[in-house]
Design an enzyme around this catalytic site. Structure first.
Site, mmCIF file in Angstrom:
data_model
loop_
_atom_site.group_PDB
_atom_site.id
_atom_site.type_symbol
_atom_site.label_atom_id
_atom_site.label_comp_id
_atom_site.label_asym_id
_atom_site.label_seq_id
_atom_site.Cartn_x
_atom_site.Cartn_y
_atom_site.Cartn_z
ATOM 1 C CE1 TYR A 112 68.025 67.804 -12.072
ATOM 2 C CE2 TYR A 112 67.485 67.647 -14.399
ATOM 3 C CZ TYR A 112 67.743 67.036 -13.185
ATOM 4 O OH TYR A 112 67.728 65.666 -13.091
ATOM 5 N NE ARG A 114 72.483 68.853 -12.587
ATOM 6 C CZ ARG A 114 72.341 67.581 -12.194
ATOM 7 N NH1 ARG A 114 71.145 66.985 -12.281
ATOM 8 N NH2 ARG A 114 73.352 66.917 -11.716
ATOM 9 C CE LYS A 235 67.988 51.093 -10.955
ATOM 10 N NZ LYS A 235 68.608 52.398 -10.630
ATOM 11 C CG ASP A 267 70.717 57.999 -6.390
ATOM 12 O OD1 ASP A 267 71.152 57.542 -7.471
ATOM 13 O OD2 ASP A 267 70.175 59.105 -6.302
#
Lengths: 327, 327, 327, 327, 327, 327
Positions: A112, A114, A235, A267
């Site tokens: 990342y 971010r 999941k 997603d």
């Protein structure tokens, strides 16, 4: 701009980032070319929804740089409502790199950039109660809870407003270890979010982290008893997915496909599941469709390109298993 | 140059070549783009070793051309000791082309341009007894035995010196039919090398060629009885690998991964096996680690890029089998 | 031009098109780069034949544009006789785009730009009785029957001439829904063609369409009883293929390989089958070889690049199943 | 094969090689991708001729490897007569690498792997007197004189036969320093070849090497007086080209275009010049057309792709200078 | 590791970053592919030095991520002494993106992700007085002065140590507006650095910023009178460069080449200038060589790939202007 | 969909096509890879407008195929109003291929596949008088006049409506020879369109075709006297552009940049000119800005990617001529 913002059916809140996906497999040291994609968990969910005809708006912040413009135009092009996206002239758009199939085959690793991104400055001010209040579903994830204090407050404000107005709240736990200072923080914050959630998506590891259990029945029981949640999707990776839905337990198998990059599968699942429920599918059908979409997106680099339109989703479901063998 | 050469733990001797790997599958006639990689059996072993923290030096010759410089900088960048590499102004650096998945799926074909290469002029003069003598292991392969008479003499000199000084000699049979004038030569020369070897790597076809047997027990028995070798690794392809190690027989399964280019798997195995033994792993652990590395490198074009560092190797071993299905 | 046209062993008639194959998977919207290939069902068969040493000529029309020149040079380069190809200054060369692995994994989708193409103006004038009459086999497909009235007439003329001269007629049903105005037309026209066919290739769906049956025995019986055809190959996808050949029924399994683009498999099958029969193989051997070729071509983009030469075909048949596992 | 060899108007003799052209500029060390092209000086001339409608055959040898097949199919595809190409099962097809724009901008550097190539085994046996004798022009270059003794003998035999039968001999000096053991050899051999030449192509450096002069008039005078040559084209790079043609001196300017890779310009010039002369153009027109073709081919990687067809050549000549400025 | 650190002739201090250079021109929004390169002003200078045979070590910090490993191996491969590079497990390796030819043709734009990078944590602790003291030249730039307070302190410490020990200090002003909070800070800090500098590189804009003048004579006078600097190189872009060197003023023209990415030109200049001075060239020769190197590196993406070795530099200087015109 | 259509300032009418631009230069035969772009003259104008903040809607038809969806999402992403775009399930989206720098350097050639495209079915029904009537400018081009009778009627209807309501009509002659059956048709139809035009864009060749004159003053006089047009922009290629604007004549030079693909320059000019006029720039400023935009777009493949936003346009105008030389 041409066009007046109406009320989308779903409002999502979270960071959209630019993904630089390694063109070749292996450690990033040895990768020479990278491919640019628009991603971000909640943005992915938005695109999944609009591809299936469910209107969706994303609340986020982008840098006033080329990458921010890229995401903005991408989302607008997909038909996502961008009326509540703000540009931040001081902070850059968040980005990350994807290393594929190394060191573990079939698994991607992320790097990342971010921290201090425009979206990390998301704040409760960004959450317009009328906008959230006009939707049927409000969706956010544990990533937004992790990227900054202000983003977290924004997400919680969105959940509270939605709860207050009787709008369905959808929460995907999405625990990302690299984004949390420590595990206890994560548990506390994510648990708080669960307290506002009507529909929850999580996997076994996340269940174990937050609830201390991972067996299916235990997970459903704990979420029900501790948080009053009775719409849960658990999941299970290649084992498929299970739902506890207002008293019923449903199991659906995963579709097996060649995996190029598994990022974005969750997603795709969440977005297509919500779209299907909103369009009147029963839970099992929604799960099958969501599983199909998750399978479709892992076959390519990028998270959103392969999100299906209705016709493509049906063709996948009809054609799967009748194709030439993939081995 | 900055830096004074110390004694590496392992000294290897052999040709390093530039590989031009077909970007697309199929017969090379129809391949338009080729990707450049630094390779060569003993060089691959060196990189495998240094990635795991075991110092290694390569004795070789390179052309004073761009491809020679490429290999030199690559090896130096990886941390291989390049102090005993010589440049030859008259002869070119050896190269080869890789055709993938054609005509046999999962198998690569090679087209060499290495006759008369700089490394074919390797000679006993290149072998510094002090350099070899300062190592713990001396490693070479049957390829070096095949590329020229002088290279063969150099390799034999290295083996003899090592034997004489009580240094472990490691020999990978690596029979390459295209490099030998005829089979009898190959059998004679490779048998001679076996006479100097403490640790031997070979596969069933090579066993059959040299020993006339291919059943596991027979192979181990023949190597022991005829050559006095009691540290042998027999590679069995997708069936895994077996070792005869000072009286014990150990079997380890192969890791199954999607194969992009199987070239380099044996070198990854040998290098990681040696590194693991030198770092105190028991034979079974060394074999498991070597198998993992072999699996990792066949997933990409190029032989050395995916050779694991310690952390990546551990993550592979922990994560394998828990990933999303690759089908 | 240098060279005088002799009589090829096989004459085929049909459109050759330029294929633009998506470099990346997924919906074409999101594909940025496309790769150019020379294709077309009958052209594919021609190349399959000449690669195995059977001379073949293609009757077709091409636009006088760069794409027409591309196909012409490609076919000439492969050794196909191009003496009966005409250029049309008014009409463009037909083209199409290939979308891979979306929405159904392992299946390709096509988007044609061939309406009004040069080859759609193929007419009976293009069919030189002496040229057809000098061959041992005349081959065409249901695609040529579909692209225009004049092309259909040309194909029927070719079949009639061949029949009249005792030349073997080979017909691949190749039903392409997108090319027919309606199903009834397709059934009528394709049935008419079957009336002229000595050797027929079809799959279960095509059998069902034309004969109303799809069970193997039923298909063979109907073709025999209604059309007098007693040399039939029924393609069963991953289940393999079955032939009814002058009273005998033979089954051959498919070779399982990783599929990149299944387009062209049927043409590879037909071409290699015909070549093998013409070179004296028995039907079972011809089927095995044809199956191998079909497997080879689906491993890459493009239809013709991986069509095997004799040596490669043998290496595939010998090496298949002994390679490193592809999973 | 289908087709019977007729007599081409031009017969050329020399090596055709596979060129691997760097996709990115700079030293080859840092180039990752290489693009494959069919090249070779005399082969380039052949393609230049056939593109303009003049039939041409190439006498050469290729390896029985994928690269040999590539060149064979490429030349056949272009329409070059390949009936006098032989395959050598022992020797590889020659190849080379191209480094572009480094170290000198606008200049390419080559790295050969052609020693011991199939074409280096070209011998007088390859030269069929009837084939050469049936042509109007026989063409070869100083490269063929350099690659081996047998190739040189073959080239000289071709020149002698042609001379003997009154066929025009065309010789491009093409001095390649890397291919000669020493300069004296080069001077001796090339001078010998000049003794057989009717038409000669050379540049100032080559003139200086062979004749000891480089001024235009001196060059023409020396060639005339020492070798009796009165058809000469002297290439002057960006200054254009000059011809001495049976008593007349003609000058033509070069066309200025952005240069991607200058290799192949001389062959384009020679081929288009010869084609134009054979098709009745006067010398000045032939020179203009040849200059145009030279400019066209340097704008891309590869030597033959941009060789013009008649229509494209005319469009270049009409359109040059009227286009948008290239700066 | 094998090798013991000796004292390099030059020690440089500053950040090395990974550059992601747009493969296609235009706004980054529309760029899909990015190419990875190792860069950084002082690192570029190091590579320029070692390519010309002058040993150099870089003091910096890298993240313990794939990009940090990439830079480390790259520099080691080039022969830069990496013994004083430290890895920071908490902070990422700095990166940036390059937009080329947009909006201004011939100019590149950068988008940094370097705030909080590992190198921003460079501190005086990283500067080993013995290491700096063993060199002949210490080099740093205004970028290091800008990236953080601790990095600035480290750079100043390096300059002070060098001054104290009589080692030549070299300073490239390298003003990067995006890295400074405001202009006043930049002026103050950079002026302070000038106080320690023996050799200074700057351009007209930087002169204007720091000295309030930009005319050549004024710049030289101000630097001399205010800072006592009498070795200055003033870069004038396409107008070339001028030096004031211990009383003499020298002017050298720029070499004109096609520009792909001008980033790195200044570093190439500084590095080759220093190397040339250290190897005994006079100032004018050093400037010519430096200009040549600057021209070479702007012809490709990436800053270091085209830095010349001695032989390539000479070939450029000899061949420039004699090549085919580039228009 | 989210959003209610408001009235855009500009309404344009015409076909938007997918462009497949050759990745490498030269004849398309030899081009292997093609890059996809959204283009079309009037669509280009729309994007030029919205990038500069002027709202614009496009009236067109697209196929219900992936290419139609691609264009739709692209235009929506750019912010063009897509509310008046219709999808045609029967007809494909028009496409074309671009051959660059061959045969004429700096000029691109196109190969259309647009006959019978969805947009060729544009009809007067597609033109909503309220939509056109709500705009300030209505724009169309001679291409729309050429692609079909119905499209022409639609364009004329748009022009008539606009004229009737006092809305500015803008017409770019855009004569495309390949799209017209004959020249007389073109002259008649385009002349008819001129009768409705307030603002006209054309070049010298078009002037000559329609007016029989090409000298600047003659062109302006003829347009004024025959069609009553007194706002004209005459494009002169590298000589720049001239305008006759309500009695004044203004000349502006072209910006010289390296040309990759000149297609789209005229549309960039028209769009930026209109946007600038609508935003209050005087004619000379509008011309300078339009020229800059035209220069920007020819530097890349694709027509719309490099269309400038306000800030980029200003930077170009400020920075042009101060950059490093491009030679």
């Amino acid at each position: 701009m041409v066009g007046m913002v109406l009320m989308p059916e779903v409002v999502a809140l979270g960071e959209s980032l630019v993904q630089f996906n390694a063109v070749t497999d292996g450690p990033l040291r040895h990768v020479t070319y990278f491919e640019k994609h628009a991603t971000g968990s909640e943005a992915n969910v938005c695109v999944a929804l609009v591809r299936l005809g469910v209107s969706c708006g994303l609340i986020t912040r982008l840098g006033t740089d080329e990458f921010g413009l890229f995401i903005y135009d991408w989302l607008r092009g997909e038909g996502v409502d961008v009326g509540h996206i703000r540009f931040d002239p001081e902070r850059p758009t968040g980005i990350y790199f994807v290393q594929r199939n190394y060191p573990i085959p079939g698994v991607s690793d992320v790097l990342y950039y971010r921290r201090g991104s425009a979206a990390s400055a998301l704040s409760p001010d960004d959450v317009d109660p009328d906008y959230v209040g006009g939707a049927r579903v409000f969706h956010t994830t544990g990533i937004t809870m992790a990227i900054s204090d202000t983003a977290r407050s924004a997400a919680l404000k969105g959940l509270e407003i939605a709860r207050g107005k009787g709008i369905i709240t959808s929460f995907d736990v999405n625990y990302r270890k690299k984004l949390w200072a420590n595990i206890d923080d994560a548990i506390n914050v994510l648990s708080k979010a669960l307290g506002f959630a009507d529909v929850v998506f999580l996997d076994e590891d996340e269940a174990n982290l937050l609830l201390g259990v991972s067996a299916v029945d235990d997970v459903f029981r704990e979420l029900r008893s501790r948080f009053g949640i009775n719409r849960v999707v658990l999941k299970l990776g290649i084992k498929g997915s299970m739902a506890y839905w207002e008293g019923r337990v449903i199991k659906v198998n995963a579709f097996r496909v060649p995996v190029k990059d598994p990022i974005g599968a969750g997603d795709a699942y969440a977005g297509v599941f919500l779209a299907s429920i909103l369009r009147g599918h029963d839970v099992e059908s929604a799960m099958r469709r969501a599983s199909a979409a998750a399978a479709m997106v892992v076959m390519v680099r990028g998270d959103e390109e392969n999100l299906p339109r209705e016709d493509d989703l049906r063709r996948f479901l009809d054609g799967y298993g009748r194709q030439v063998d993939l081995r």
